[in-house]
Design a protein around this motif. Structure first.
Motif, PDB file in Angstrom:
ATOM      1  N   GLU A  26      40.968 -10.671 -65.552  1.00  0.00           N
ATOM      2  CA  GLU A  26      40.485 -11.955 -66.059  1.00  0.00           C
ATOM      3  C   GLU A  26      39.175 -12.393 -65.415  1.00  0.00           C
ATOM      4  O   GLU A  26      38.894 -12.093 -64.246  1.00  0.00           O
ATOM      5  CB  GLU A  26      41.542 -13.030 -65.820  1.00  0.00           C
ATOM      6  CG  GLU A  26      41.827 -13.301 -64.347  1.00  0.00           C
ATOM      7  CD  GLU A  26      43.054 -14.164 -64.133  1.00  0.00           C
ATOM      8  OE1 GLU A  26      42.928 -15.195 -63.453  1.00  0.00           O
ATOM      9  OE2 GLU A  26      44.133 -13.803 -64.654  1.00  0.00           O
ATOM     10  N   HIS A  27      38.379 -13.107 -66.211  1.00  0.00           N
ATOM     11  CA  HIS A  27      37.141 -13.725 -65.746  1.00  0.00           C
ATOM     12  C   HIS A  27      36.158 -12.729 -65.136  1.00  0.00           C
ATOM     13  O   HIS A  27      35.451 -13.038 -64.161  1.00  0.00           O
ATOM     14  CB  HIS A  27      37.434 -14.838 -64.739  1.00  0.00           C
ATOM     15  CG  HIS A  27      38.068 -16.056 -65.344  1.00  0.00           C
ATOM     16  ND1 HIS A  27      37.682 -16.583 -66.553  1.00  0.00           N
ATOM     17  CD2 HIS A  27      39.080 -16.852 -64.890  1.00  0.00           C
ATOM     18  CE1 HIS A  27      38.411 -17.653 -66.821  1.00  0.00           C
ATOM     19  NE2 HIS A  27      39.266 -17.836 -65.833  1.00  0.00           N
ATOM     20  N   THR A  28      36.110 -11.528 -65.687  1.00  0.00           N
ATOM     21  CA  THR A  28      35.121 -10.532 -65.284  1.00  0.00           C
ATOM     22  C   THR A  28      34.234 -10.233 -66.483  1.00  0.00           C
ATOM     23  O   THR A  28      34.591 -10.526 -67.630  1.00  0.00           O
ATOM     24  CB  THR A  28      35.790  -9.229 -64.822  1.00  0.00           C
ATOM     25  OG1 THR A  28      36.576  -8.692 -65.910  1.00  0.00           O
ATOM     26  CG2 THR A  28      36.697  -9.466 -63.620  1.00  0.00           C
ATOM     27  N   LYS A  66      34.656 -15.927 -80.777  1.00  0.00           N
ATOM     28  CA  LYS A  66      33.608 -16.940 -80.776  1.00  0.00           C
ATOM     29  C   LYS A  66      33.523 -17.608 -79.399  1.00  0.00           C
ATOM     30  O   LYS A  66      32.433 -17.930 -78.929  1.00  0.00           O
ATOM     31  CB  LYS A  66      33.884 -18.001 -81.838  1.00  0.00           C
ATOM     32  CG  LYS A  66      32.807 -19.072 -81.954  1.00  0.00           C
ATOM     33  CD  LYS A  66      33.061 -19.963 -83.162  1.00  0.00           C
ATOM     34  CE  LYS A  66      31.986 -21.039 -83.292  1.00  0.00           C
ATOM     35  NZ  LYS A  66      32.191 -21.873 -84.514  1.00  0.00           N
ATOM     36  N   TYR A  67      34.685 -17.806 -78.770  1.00  0.00           N
ATOM     37  CA  TYR A  67      34.749 -18.534 -77.506  1.00  0.00           C
ATOM     38  C   TYR A  67      35.296 -17.664 -76.381  1.00  0.00           C
ATOM     39  O   TYR A  67      36.333 -17.025 -76.542  1.00  0.00           O
ATOM     40  CB  TYR A  67      35.683 -19.746 -77.632  1.00  0.00           C
ATOM     41  CG  TYR A  67      35.236 -20.811 -78.591  1.00  0.00           C
ATOM     42  CD1 TYR A  67      34.377 -21.832 -78.186  1.00  0.00           C
ATOM     43  CD2 TYR A  67      35.684 -20.818 -79.909  1.00  0.00           C
ATOM     44  CE1 TYR A  67      33.983 -22.828 -79.070  1.00  0.00           C
ATOM     45  CE2 TYR A  67      35.297 -21.808 -80.801  1.00  0.00           C
ATOM     46  CZ  TYR A  67      34.448 -22.810 -80.371  1.00  0.00           C
ATOM     47  OH  TYR A  67      34.058 -23.795 -81.242  1.00  0.00           O
ATOM     48  N   ILE A  68      34.602 -17.680 -75.233  1.00  0.00           N
ATOM     49  CA  ILE A  68      35.150 -17.113 -74.009  1.00  0.00           C
ATOM     50  C   ILE A  68      35.385 -18.262 -73.034  1.00  0.00           C
ATOM     51  O   ILE A  68      34.591 -19.200 -72.967  1.00  0.00           O
ATOM     52  CB  ILE A  68      34.233 -16.041 -73.390  1.00  0.00           C
ATOM     53  CG1 ILE A  68      32.783 -16.557 -73.226  1.00  0.00           C
ATOM     54  CG2 ILE A  68      34.259 -14.761 -74.229  1.00  0.00           C
ATOM     55  CD1 ILE A  68      31.856 -15.592 -72.501  1.00  0.00           C
ATOM     56  N   GLU A  69      36.483 -18.166 -72.277  1.00  0.00           N
ATOM     57  CA  GLU A  69      36.858 -19.277 -71.393  1.00  0.00           C
ATOM     58  C   GLU A  69      36.463 -19.006 -69.946  1.00  0.00           C
ATOM     59  O   GLU A  69      36.559 -17.868 -69.471  1.00  0.00           O
ATOM     60  CB  GLU A  69      38.371 -19.510 -71.456  1.00  0.00           C
ATOM     61  CG  GLU A  69      38.783 -20.760 -70.686  1.00  0.00           C
ATOM     62  CD  GLU A  69      40.223 -20.736 -70.197  1.00  0.00           C
ATOM     63  OE1 GLU A  69      40.775 -21.826 -69.973  1.00  0.00           O
ATOM     64  OE2 GLU A  69      40.788 -19.635 -70.007  1.00  0.00           O
ATOM     65  N   THR A  85      44.397 -17.381 -76.201  1.00  0.00           N
ATOM     66  CA  THR A  85      45.198 -16.163 -76.177  1.00  0.00           C
ATOM     67  C   THR A  85      44.576 -15.147 -75.230  1.00  0.00           C
ATOM     68  O   THR A  85      43.353 -15.100 -75.065  1.00  0.00           O
ATOM     69  CB  THR A  85      45.344 -15.554 -77.586  1.00  0.00           C
ATOM     70  OG1 THR A  85      46.175 -14.381 -77.510  1.00  0.00           O
ATOM     71  CG2 THR A  85      43.985 -15.168 -78.167  1.00  0.00           C
ATOM     72  N   ASN A  86      45.443 -14.340 -74.609  1.00  0.00           N
ATOM     73  CA  ASN A  86      44.960 -13.232 -73.780  1.00  0.00           C
ATOM     74  C   ASN A  86      44.625 -12.006 -74.615  1.00  0.00           C
ATOM     75  O   ASN A  86      44.010 -11.067 -74.099  1.00  0.00           O
ATOM     76  CB  ASN A  86      46.031 -12.836 -72.750  1.00  0.00           C
ATOM     77  CG  ASN A  86      46.339 -13.945 -71.763  1.00  0.00           C
ATOM     78  OD1 ASN A  86      45.555 -14.864 -71.579  1.00  0.00           O
ATOM     79  ND2 ASN A  86      47.499 -13.866 -71.134  1.00  0.00           N
ATOM     80  N   HIS A  91      41.216 -16.391 -73.758  1.00  0.00           N
ATOM     81  CA  HIS A  91      41.692 -16.981 -72.513  1.00  0.00           C
ATOM     82  C   HIS A  91      41.301 -16.115 -71.323  1.00  0.00           C
ATOM     83  O   HIS A  91      41.812 -15.008 -71.155  1.00  0.00           O
ATOM     84  CB  HIS A  91      43.216 -17.109 -72.603  1.00  0.00           C
ATOM     85  CG  HIS A  91      43.853 -17.846 -71.481  1.00  0.00           C
ATOM     86  ND1 HIS A  91      44.839 -17.298 -70.700  1.00  0.00           N
ATOM     87  CD2 HIS A  91      43.650 -19.103 -71.006  1.00  0.00           C
ATOM     88  CE1 HIS A  91      45.238 -18.179 -69.811  1.00  0.00           C
ATOM     89  NE2 HIS A  91      44.529 -19.285 -69.961  1.00  0.00           N
ATOM     90  N   ARG A  92      40.334 -16.603 -70.531  1.00  0.00           N
ATOM     91  CA  ARG A  92      39.785 -15.848 -69.394  1.00  0.00           C
ATOM     92  C   ARG A  92      39.174 -14.521 -69.852  1.00  0.00           C
ATOM     93  O   ARG A  92      39.176 -13.538 -69.117  1.00  0.00           O
ATOM     94  CB  ARG A  92      40.868 -15.604 -68.333  1.00  0.00           C
ATOM     95  CG  ARG A  92      41.677 -16.843 -67.972  1.00  0.00           C
ATOM     96  CD  ARG A  92      42.747 -16.543 -66.935  1.00  0.00           C
ATOM     97  NE  ARG A  92      43.804 -17.540 -66.995  1.00  0.00           N
ATOM     98  CZ  ARG A  92      44.941 -17.487 -66.310  1.00  0.00           C
ATOM     99  NH1 ARG A  92      45.159 -16.467 -65.483  1.00  0.00           N
ATOM    100  NH2 ARG A  92      45.849 -18.428 -66.431  1.00  0.00           N
TER     101      ARG A  92
END
Length: 264
Positions: A49-51, A64-67, A250-251, A40-41
């Motif tokens: 987050e989101h960096t 596997k997944y980045i948001e 999840t964070n 999650h982010r």
């Protein structure tokens, strides 16, 4: 001299046994633990987050997944931010939609990281990871075309789960990306039941309060996956594993992957 006949059925039987065993292993091979976990982010419980720091850490953990959450600048460029306003992350109290690209590019987080464009992320990671991308703004209409253009430019349509609260936005994306997985975010039982009616929706992304056996069962009966947001405590994640939900945000990527390894 009487020679004992060679039993050709033994090697054939052995071959058939090996073939059958291999087939069973392939069919029933458990999904990798990271199939269930969406960062999650990024690893946002540990980095801003989101960096790139948050994304890199999540990937290093084995996600596997980045948001990514998408907002649109005044210039029409897709930037990544959970909030439509920049204040919480950068201290600047302006909406991204009211800033041009030059203004946004000057913004920095508290540890001096930039606000990323979606194209920055695609350039860095390409097809080496998977993405869960949310059209975040209330009016998704400005984001759809630039999103489609970037996905085509980097040929990532098979690497993306696209998510939105607005089912019309997902319906629009179905036209050009019929095979891209589409996740609708729901907060209530009524929203969940409505989402189940639409064939182009592949995944129900439910508020954690909707995580129960009945909702999972009816989601699966409608040939859709059940996803939950956002699970951060060990107890929440263990409950999700016990209910055998299909995925969750999840964070805390490392914690989730460890619990998946131990309890799934």
């Amino acid at each position: 001299m009487h020679r004992k006949k060679k039993n050709i059925f033994k090697p054939i039987s052995l071959f058939l046994f090996i073939l059958l065993f291999t087939t069973i292993v392939i069919v029933f091979k458990p999904a990798p633990k990271n199939d269930y976990v969406i960062s999650h982010r990024g690893a946002s419980g540990e980095e801003i987050e989101h960096t790139f720091k948050a994304y890199d850490l999540a990937i290093d953990y084995g996600t596997k997944y980045i948001e990514q959450d998408l907002v649109t600048s005044k210039s029409g460029t897709l930037y990544i931010s959970h909030d439509e306003n920049a204040k919480r992350i950068t201290g600047v109290d302006k909406n991204y939609s009211d800033m041009n690209d030059k203004e946004i590019d000057k913004l920095r987080t508290s540890d001096h990281q930039p606000i990323l464009k979606l194209e920055d992320v695609f350039k860095k990671y390409g097809d080496s990871t998977y993405y869960a991308i949310e059209l975040k703004e209330k009016d998704n209409s400005r984001a759809i075309k630039p999103f489609e253009n970037l996905v085509k430019k980097y040929d990532l349509k098979d690497k993306i789960i696209v998510q939105a609260r607005n089912k019309e936005a997902l319906g629009t994306l179905e036209i050009n990306f019929p095979n891209m997985q589409k996740l609708i975010l729901v907060n209530t039982e009524d929203e969940l039941n409505e989402a189940l009616k639409h064939d182009y929706i592949d995944i129900i992304g439910a508020n954690s309060k909707l995580m129960n056996k009945n909702n999972i069962k009816k989601t699966h009966e409608n040939n859709k996956e059940f996803n939950v947001w956002t699970l951060n405590s060990s107890d929440e994640i263990k409950k999700a594993i016990d209910l055998n939900i299909d995925s969750y945000f999840t964070n805390y990527t490392a914690k989730a992957l460890l619990l998946e390894d131990n309890y799934r």
